[in-house]
Scaffold this active site. Sequence first.
Site, PDB file in Angstrom:
ATOM      1  N   ASP A  33       0.832  -1.201   0.000  1.00  0.00           N
ATOM      2  CA  ASP A  33       0.000   0.000   0.000  1.00  0.00           C
ATOM      3  C   ASP A  33       0.878   1.267   0.000  1.00  0.00           C
ATOM      4  O   ASP A  33       0.654   2.196  -0.803  1.00  0.00           O
ATOM      5  CB  ASP A  33      -0.857  -0.045   1.285  1.00  0.00           C
ATOM      6  CG  ASP A  33      -2.139   0.748   1.180  1.00  0.00           C
ATOM      7  OD1 ASP A  33      -2.423   1.280   0.099  1.00  0.00           O
ATOM      8  OD2 ASP A  33      -2.853   0.831   2.211  1.00  0.00           O
ATOM      9  N   TYR A 123      -0.842  -8.588   7.656  1.00  0.00           N
ATOM     10  CA  TYR A 123      -2.038  -9.351   8.055  1.00  0.00           C
ATOM     11  C   TYR A 123      -1.740 -10.820   8.366  1.00  0.00           C
ATOM     12  O   TYR A 123      -2.649 -11.595   8.679  1.00  0.00           O
ATOM     13  CB  TYR A 123      -3.138  -9.206   7.009  1.00  0.00           C
ATOM     14  CG  TYR A 123      -3.801  -7.832   6.999  1.00  0.00           C
ATOM     15  CD1 TYR A 123      -3.495  -6.865   7.954  1.00  0.00           C
ATOM     16  CD2 TYR A 123      -4.754  -7.489   6.039  1.00  0.00           C
ATOM     17  CE1 TYR A 123      -4.100  -5.602   7.942  1.00  0.00           C
ATOM     18  CE2 TYR A 123      -5.373  -6.237   6.028  1.00  0.00           C
ATOM     19  CZ  TYR A 123      -5.044  -5.296   6.974  1.00  0.00           C
ATOM     20  OH  TYR A 123      -5.653  -4.067   6.969  1.00  0.00           O
TER      21      TYR A 123
HETATM   22  N1  AR6 Z   1       5.870  -5.402  -4.085  1.00  0.00           N
HETATM   23  C1  AR6 Z   1       5.337  -6.646  -3.975  1.00  0.00           C
HETATM   24  N2  AR6 Z   1       5.098  -7.245  -2.799  1.00  0.00           N
HETATM   25  C2  AR6 Z   1       5.433  -6.566  -1.685  1.00  0.00           C
HETATM   26  C3  AR6 Z   1       6.006  -5.279  -1.698  1.00  0.00           C
HETATM   27  C4  AR6 Z   1       6.220  -4.694  -2.982  1.00  0.00           C
HETATM   28  N3  AR6 Z   1       6.753  -3.488  -3.112  1.00  0.00           N
HETATM   29  N4  AR6 Z   1       6.214  -4.867  -0.420  1.00  0.00           N
HETATM   30  C5  AR6 Z   1       5.805  -5.883   0.383  1.00  0.00           C
HETATM   31  N5  AR6 Z   1       5.347  -6.910  -0.369  1.00  0.00           N
HETATM   32  P1  AR6 Z   1       1.452  -6.173   3.066  1.00  0.00           P
HETATM   33  P2  AR6 Z   1      -1.175  -7.220   3.907  1.00  0.00           P
HETATM   34  C6  AR6 Z   1       4.795  -8.212   0.069  1.00  0.00           C
HETATM   35  O1  AR6 Z   1       1.839  -5.962   4.483  1.00  0.00           O
HETATM   36  O2  AR6 Z   1      -0.560  -8.360   4.635  1.00  0.00           O
HETATM   37  C7  AR6 Z   1      -0.513  -2.150   4.872  1.00  0.00           C
HETATM   38  O3  AR6 Z   1      -0.073  -1.301   5.884  1.00  0.00           O
HETATM   39  C8  AR6 Z   1       5.016  -8.599   1.506  1.00  0.00           C
HETATM   40  O4  AR6 Z   1       6.293  -9.239   1.647  1.00  0.00           O
HETATM   41  O5  AR6 Z   1       1.760  -5.112   2.070  1.00  0.00           O
HETATM   42  O6  AR6 Z   1      -2.380  -7.486   3.044  1.00  0.00           O
HETATM   43  C9  AR6 Z   1      -1.936  -1.835   4.429  1.00  0.00           C
HETATM   44  O7  AR6 Z   1      -2.215  -0.460   4.507  1.00  0.00           O
HETATM   45  C10 AR6 Z   1       3.885  -9.576   1.745  1.00  0.00           C
HETATM   46  O8  AR6 Z   1       4.242 -10.877   1.269  1.00  0.00           O
HETATM   47  O9  AR6 Z   1      -0.145  -6.440   2.928  1.00  0.00           O
HETATM   48  C11 AR6 Z   1      -2.763  -2.628   5.382  1.00  0.00           C
HETATM   49  O10 AR6 Z   1      -2.974  -1.949   6.599  1.00  0.00           O
HETATM   50  C12 AR6 Z   1       2.761  -9.054   0.823  1.00  0.00           C
HETATM   51  O11 AR6 Z   1       3.393  -8.119  -0.060  1.00  0.00           O
HETATM   52  C13 AR6 Z   1      -1.937  -3.871   5.618  1.00  0.00           C
HETATM   53  O12 AR6 Z   1      -0.581  -3.486   5.389  1.00  0.00           O
HETATM   54  C14 AR6 Z   1       1.620  -8.360   1.552  1.00  0.00           C
HETATM   55  O13 AR6 Z   1       2.117  -7.560   2.601  1.00  0.00           O
HETATM   56  C15 AR6 Z   1      -2.282  -4.984   4.651  1.00  0.00           C
HETATM   57  O14 AR6 Z   1      -1.547  -6.132   4.994  1.00  0.00           O
END
Ligand code: AR6
Length: 166
Positions: A33, A123
Amino acid sequence: MEIEIIQGNIADVEADVIVNAANRTLLGGGGVDGVIHAAAGPGLLDECLELRKSTYVSGLPTGQVAVTKAYKLKAKHIFHTVGPIRGKDDLSLLKDCYVNCLKKAVELGAESIAFPAISTGAYKVPVEYSAKIVREILKDFSPNMRVILVLYRYADKSIYDEVFSR
Ligand code: AR6
C-alpha cells in the site's frame, strides 16, 4: 490464461491492472500500500478520499474491490482490496479478494493484472496458504488474461513456485 510468478516490486510491474493490498480506510499504509501510493503520487490519495466520501463511507469491506486510476504507475487501473487479518477475520475471504479482482478486470477489458500476495505481510496469513488459494482460483479461471503474481521475498517466490508445480 498465462500465469507468471515473479520476484519484484509490484509498483514497477507493467500491467493493465495493479492490485493493492489495502486496508479498510483506503487511505494508505505500509507494505504494498505504501509503495503503491508513493509511486502513484498524491492524486491517488485524493481519489481514495473521494471514494470514502461517496461510495465507502464506512470503509472498504474485506474481500471487496475498489477501482481507481493508476496515476504515475504504468497501468490503467489500481484495484484496492482488503485481505483478511489472520486471527481476526475468516481467512476464506482471501478468495473473495482474488475472485472479485479477476471479475472486475474482465468487466473492464483488462488484458493483464498483477497481484501481490495479499494478506501475507502485516495481516500475517502464511504464504503457502495464499499460494494454494490463488492456485485453486486460477485453475477455474478461463478468460484470456495475463496474471502476474508478484512476490517481494525470494523465499515467498520459491513457495509459490513449489505450490504451482504440484
Ligand atoms: N511489491 C510486492 N510485494 C510486496 C512489496 C512490494 N513493493 N512490499 C511488500 N510486499 P502487506 P497485507 C509483500 O503488508 O498483509 C498495509 O499497511 C510482503 O512481503 O503489504 O495485506 C496496508 O495499509 C507480503 O508478502 O499487505 C494494510 O494496513 C505481501 O506483499 C496492511 O498493510 C503483503 O504484505 C495490509 O496487509
